[in-house]
Design a protein around this motif. Structure first.
Motif, PDB file in Angstrom:
ATOM      1  N   TYR A 189       8.873  -0.381   4.737  1.00  0.00           N
ATOM      2  CA  TYR A 189       8.722  -1.074   6.029  1.00  0.00           C
ATOM      3  C   TYR A 189       8.233  -2.504   5.808  1.00  0.00           C
ATOM      4  O   TYR A 189       8.751  -3.451   6.391  1.00  0.00           O
ATOM      5  N   SER A 190       7.245  -2.649   4.951  1.00  0.00           N
ATOM      6  CA  SER A 190       6.677  -3.981   4.762  1.00  0.00           C
ATOM      7  C   SER A 190       7.671  -4.927   4.085  1.00  0.00           C
ATOM      8  O   SER A 190       7.734  -6.112   4.424  1.00  0.00           O
ATOM      9  N   LEU A 191       8.505  -4.419   3.177  1.00  0.00           N
ATOM     10  CA  LEU A 191       9.541  -5.269   2.574  1.00  0.00           C
ATOM     11  C   LEU A 191      10.562  -5.672   3.639  1.00  0.00           C
ATOM     12  O   LEU A 191      10.986  -6.833   3.704  1.00  0.00           O
ATOM     13  N   GLU A 192      10.948  -4.735   4.493  1.00  0.00           N
ATOM     14  CA  GLU A 192      11.898  -5.060   5.564  1.00  0.00           C
ATOM     15  C   GLU A 192      11.286  -6.086   6.525  1.00  0.00           C
ATOM     16  O   GLU A 192      11.956  -7.003   6.985  1.00  0.00           O
ATOM     17  N   GLU A 193       9.992  -5.912   6.792  1.00  0.00           N
ATOM     18  CA  GLU A 193       9.273  -6.818   7.699  1.00  0.00           C
ATOM     19  C   GLU A 193       9.283  -8.249   7.146  1.00  0.00           C
ATOM     20  O   GLU A 193       9.361  -9.215   7.883  1.00  0.00           O
ATOM     21  N   GLN A 194       9.203  -8.360   5.813  1.00  0.00           N
ATOM     22  CA  GLN A 194       9.213  -9.686   5.188  1.00  0.00           C
ATOM     23  C   GLN A 194      10.629 -10.228   5.026  1.00  0.00           C
ATOM     24  O   GLN A 194      10.830 -11.314   4.498  1.00  0.00           O
ATOM     25  N   GLY A 195      11.622  -9.415   5.412  1.00  0.00           N
ATOM     26  CA  GLY A 195      13.002  -9.846   5.289  1.00  0.00           C
ATOM     27  C   GLY A 195      13.571  -9.652   3.896  1.00  0.00           C
ATOM     28  O   GLY A 195      14.600 -10.227   3.559  1.00  0.00           O
ATOM     29  N   SER A 196      12.891  -8.855   3.061  1.00  0.00           N
ATOM     30  CA  SER A 196      13.398  -8.622   1.711  1.00  0.00           C
ATOM     31  C   SER A 196      14.062  -7.248   1.629  1.00  0.00           C
ATOM     32  O   SER A 196      13.730  -6.348   2.394  1.00  0.00           O
ATOM     33  N   ALA A 197      14.984  -7.109   0.678  1.00  0.00           N
ATOM     34  CA  ALA A 197      15.612  -5.816   0.453  1.00  0.00           C
ATOM     35  C   ALA A 197      14.621  -4.906  -0.273  1.00  0.00           C
ATOM     36  O   ALA A 197      13.891  -5.350  -1.151  1.00  0.00           O
ATOM     37  N   ALA A 198      14.580  -3.636   0.137  1.00  0.00           N
ATOM     38  CA  ALA A 198      13.698  -2.679  -0.535  1.00  0.00           C
ATOM     39  C   ALA A 198      14.420  -2.117  -1.756  1.00  0.00           C
ATOM     40  O   ALA A 198      14.802  -0.959  -1.794  1.00  0.00           O
ATOM     41  N   SER A 199      14.614  -2.986  -2.755  1.00  0.00           N
ATOM     42  CA  SER A 199      15.272  -2.551  -3.983  1.00  0.00           C
ATOM     43  C   SER A 199      14.302  -1.690  -4.785  1.00  0.00           C
ATOM     44  O   SER A 199      13.092  -1.721  -4.558  1.00  0.00           O
ATOM     45  N   THR A 200      14.855  -0.955  -5.738  1.00  0.00           N
ATOM     46  CA  THR A 200      14.018  -0.105  -6.592  1.00  0.00           C
ATOM     47  C   THR A 200      12.934  -0.930  -7.267  1.00  0.00           C
ATOM     48  O   THR A 200      11.771  -0.536  -7.300  1.00  0.00           O
ATOM     49  N   SER A 201      13.319  -2.110  -7.777  1.00  0.00           N
ATOM     50  CA  SER A 201      12.313  -2.902  -8.500  1.00  0.00           C
ATOM     51  C   SER A 201      11.259  -3.464  -7.548  1.00  0.00           C
ATOM     52  O   SER A 201      10.080  -3.514  -7.899  1.00  0.00           O
ATOM     53  N   ALA A 202      11.658  -3.837  -6.332  1.00  0.00           N
ATOM     54  CA  ALA A 202      10.664  -4.358  -5.371  1.00  0.00           C
ATOM     55  C   ALA A 202       9.674  -3.259  -4.976  1.00  0.00           C
ATOM     56  O   ALA A 202       8.474  -3.495  -4.870  1.00  0.00           O
ATOM     57  N   ILE A 203      10.191  -2.039  -4.776  1.00  0.00           N
ATOM     58  CA  ILE A 203       9.299  -0.921  -4.418  1.00  0.00           C
ATOM     59  C   ILE A 203       8.372  -0.612  -5.593  1.00  0.00           C
ATOM     60  O   ILE A 203       7.162  -0.427  -5.422  1.00  0.00           O
ATOM     61  N   ALA A 204       8.946  -0.584  -6.810  1.00  0.00           N
ATOM     62  CA  ALA A 204       8.149  -0.275  -8.000  1.00  0.00           C
ATOM     63  C   ALA A 204       7.018  -1.283  -8.167  1.00  0.00           C
ATOM     64  O   ALA A 204       5.873  -0.920  -8.447  1.00  0.00           O
ATOM     65  N   GLN A 205       7.351  -2.545  -7.946  1.00  0.00           N
ATOM     66  CA  GLN A 205       6.338  -3.596  -8.092  1.00  0.00           C
ATOM     67  C   GLN A 205       5.240  -3.448  -7.035  1.00  0.00           C
ATOM     68  O   GLN A 205       4.054  -3.522  -7.340  1.00  0.00           O
ATOM     69  N   ALA A 206       5.651  -3.179  -5.798  1.00  0.00           N
ATOM     70  CA  ALA A 206       4.666  -3.067  -4.713  1.00  0.00           C
ATOM     71  C   ALA A 206       3.740  -1.869  -4.902  1.00  0.00           C
ATOM     72  O   ALA A 206       2.569  -1.923  -4.552  1.00  0.00           O
ATOM     73  N   LEU A 207       4.280  -0.777  -5.456  1.00  0.00           N
ATOM     74  CA  LEU A 207       3.466   0.432  -5.614  1.00  0.00           C
ATOM     75  C   LEU A 207       2.849   0.543  -7.008  1.00  0.00           C
ATOM     76  O   LEU A 207       2.087   1.465  -7.269  1.00  0.00           O
ATOM     77  N   ASP A 208       3.216  -0.414  -7.880  1.00  0.00           N
ATOM     78  CA  ASP A 208       2.731  -0.405  -9.249  1.00  0.00           C
ATOM     79  C   ASP A 208       3.080   0.908  -9.972  1.00  0.00           C
ATOM     80  O   ASP A 208       2.226   1.574 -10.544  1.00  0.00           O
ATOM     81  N   VAL A 209       4.361   1.286  -9.860  1.00  0.00           N
ATOM     82  CA  VAL A 209       4.857   2.477 -10.556  1.00  0.00           C
ATOM     83  C   VAL A 209       6.135   2.117 -11.314  1.00  0.00           C
ATOM     84  O   VAL A 209       6.687   1.022 -11.141  1.00  0.00           O
ATOM     85  N   GLN A 210       6.612   3.035 -12.145  1.00  0.00           N
ATOM     86  CA  GLN A 210       7.823   2.801 -12.924  1.00  0.00           C
ATOM     87  C   GLN A 210       9.068   2.908 -12.031  1.00  0.00           C
ATOM     88  O   GLN A 210       9.142   3.794 -11.182  1.00  0.00           O
ATOM     89  N   PRO A 211      10.055   1.990 -12.262  1.00  0.00           N
ATOM     90  CA  PRO A 211      11.282   2.064 -11.454  1.00  0.00           C
ATOM     91  C   PRO A 211      11.956   3.445 -11.503  1.00  0.00           C
ATOM     92  O   PRO A 211      12.535   3.894 -10.511  1.00  0.00           O
ATOM     93  N   GLY A 212      11.835   4.126 -12.647  1.00  0.00           N
ATOM     94  CA  GLY A 212      12.434   5.456 -12.766  1.00  0.00           C
ATOM     95  C   GLY A 212      11.908   6.433 -11.733  1.00  0.00           C
ATOM     96  O   GLY A 212      12.673   7.204 -11.142  1.00  0.00           O
ATOM     97  N   SER A 213      10.613   6.387 -11.474  1.00  0.00           N
ATOM     98  CA  SER A 213      10.061   7.330 -10.493  1.00  0.00           C
ATOM     99  C   SER A 213      10.421   6.928  -9.069  1.00  0.00           C
ATOM    100  O   SER A 213      10.500   7.768  -8.181  1.00  0.00           O
ATOM    101  N   VAL A 214      10.690   5.631  -8.880  1.00  0.00           N
ATOM    102  CA  VAL A 214      11.085   5.168  -7.539  1.00  0.00           C
ATOM    103  C   VAL A 214      12.456   5.740  -7.164  1.00  0.00           C
ATOM    104  O   VAL A 214      12.649   6.246  -6.061  1.00  0.00           O
ATOM    105  N   SER A 215      13.400   5.697  -8.127  1.00  0.00           N
ATOM    106  CA  SER A 215      14.752   6.188  -7.822  1.00  0.00           C
ATOM    107  C   SER A 215      14.711   7.632  -7.355  1.00  0.00           C
ATOM    108  O   SER A 215      15.377   7.998  -6.377  1.00  0.00           O
ATOM    109  N   GLY A 216      13.919   8.457  -8.050  1.00  0.00           N
ATOM    110  CA  GLY A 216      13.820   9.863  -7.679  1.00  0.00           C
ATOM    111  C   GLY A 216      13.262  10.031  -6.275  1.00  0.00           C
ATOM    112  O   GLY A 216      13.786  10.817  -5.477  1.00  0.00           O
ATOM    113  N   MET A 217      12.211   9.282  -5.975  1.00  0.00           N
ATOM    114  CA  MET A 217      11.572   9.401  -4.662  1.00  0.00           C
ATOM    115  C   MET A 217      12.491   8.905  -3.560  1.00  0.00           C
ATOM    116  O   MET A 217      12.567   9.505  -2.487  1.00  0.00           O
TER     117      MET A 217
END
Ligand SMILES: [Zn+2]
Length: 246
Positions: free
Chosen positions: A20-48
Motif C-alpha cells: 500500500y505504501s509503495l502504491e501511495e508513493q506512486g512506485s511499483a511494488a516490485s519484489t526488490s522494492a518490497i524486499a528492501q522495505a521489509l529488509d528481507v531476501q527477495p526470494g522470500s518475497v516472491s513466495g509471499m
C-alpha cells in the motif's frame, strides 16, 4: 456494530501495508522494492506475493510487481488506520513525541482490535491526520488522496505547504522539528543547487529563516503548492477515494 473481520497474520499485514505504501508513493511494488522495505531476501518475497495472490489480496504482474486488489486494499487500509490512530493517540494522549510513536505503533498495530482503535479515534474526536501529517483512513476504508509531490520536486520560487513527512526515522524527525519543518508549515523555495543538490527554503509565514535541505531529506517531505495568499492551489478538502466493491 459491524461484524469484526478476522485478523490476519502479522507478516501478511506487514506485506499489505508495504505494498500500500509503495502504491501511495506512486512506485511499483516490485519484489526488490518490497524486499528492501521489509529488509528481507527477495526470494522470500516472491513466495509471499504468490500466497497473497492466492488469497485474493494482490494481483501479480510479471514485470511490474504486486498490485492490491480491492480486497487487499481494504485490508491494507485497516492496518494503516490502526497504525495512524495509534500514533495519534500516543502523541496526543500519552505525551509521546512525534519521533517516538512509530516504533510503538508498529508493534501495537498487530495486537489492537479494530474496536479498540475505533474507541481511541472517538476519544480523539476522529482525527483526520496522524502526527506526521498522513491521512487516517476512516472505519469505512475511505482515505484522502496522498500528496505525491516532495520538496525535491518543486521549482524555485514556489510556495508550498508541508503536508506530511515520512515517519520511520526518529533522528530525521527530530532534525526536521528543530528546523521548523513540520506539517502545515509554509515554505518558499529560494534555491535549488544543480545535479540534485540541496534545496534552500525560507520557513514560515512571513518567510523566516533560510534552511538548506539535502535531497535525501527533501524526498521525505511531501508538499502541496499554495497560491500567494497561502491558500492551497487544489480545493480543500482533498478528494477522498472510495474503495471499489469487489
Ligand atoms: Zn508510523
Amino acid at each position: 456494530m459491524s461484524e469484526t473481520p478476522p485478523s490476519l497474520s502479522r507478516s501478511v499485514e506487514d506485506y499489505l501495508k508495504v505494498i500500500y505504501s509503495l502504491e501511495e508513493q506512486g512506485s511499483a511494488a516490485s519484489t526488490s522494492a518490497i524486499a528492501q522495505a521489509l529488509d528481507v531476501q527477495p526470494g522470500s518475497v516472491s513466495g509471499m506475493v504468490k500466497r497473497l495472490a492466492g488469497s485474493g489480496y494482490v494481483e501479480h504482474e510479471r514485470y511490474r510487481g504486486a498490485r492490491l486488489t480491492p480486497r487487499g486494499r481494504r485490508e491494507a487500509l485497516r492496518i494503516v488506520r490502526r497504525h495512524r490512530v495509534l500514533e495519534t493517540y500516543l502523541s496526543q494522549r500519552l505525551g509521546y513525541s512525534w519521533d517516538d510513536v512509530h516504533e510503538e505503533a508498529e508493534r501495537l498495530e498487530h495486537a489492537a482490535s479494530d474496536d479498540l482503535i475505533d474507541r481511541m479515534a472517538v476519544a480523539l474526536e476522529n482525527p483526520s491526520h496522524d502526527p506526521h501529517g498522513a491521512p487516517i483512513p476512516t472505519r469505512a476504508g475511505r482515505v484522502e488522496t496522498t500528496e505525491r509531490t516532495t520538496l525535491a520536486d518543486v521549482d524555485v520560487g514556489s510556495r508550498v505547504r508541508i503536508r506530511a513527512v515520512r515517519d520511520d526515522d526518529s533522528e530525521r524527525l527530530r532534525y526536521m522539528e528543530s528546523r521548523g519543518l513540520l506539517p502545515g508549515v509554509l515554505l518558499t523555495v529560494e534555491k535549488q543547487a544543480p545535479f540534485n543538490g540541496p534545496v534552500s527554503v525560507r520557513v514560515g509565514e512571513p518567510p523566516g529563516a533560510l534552511e538548506t535541505v539535502g535531497q535525501e531529506l527533501a524526498r521525505r517531505i511531501r508538499v502541496g503548492k499554495v497560491k500567494d495568499d497561502g491558500e492551497p492551489i487544489r480545493s480543500e478538502p482533498r478528494a477522498v477515494d472510495e474503495p471499489t466493491p469487489d
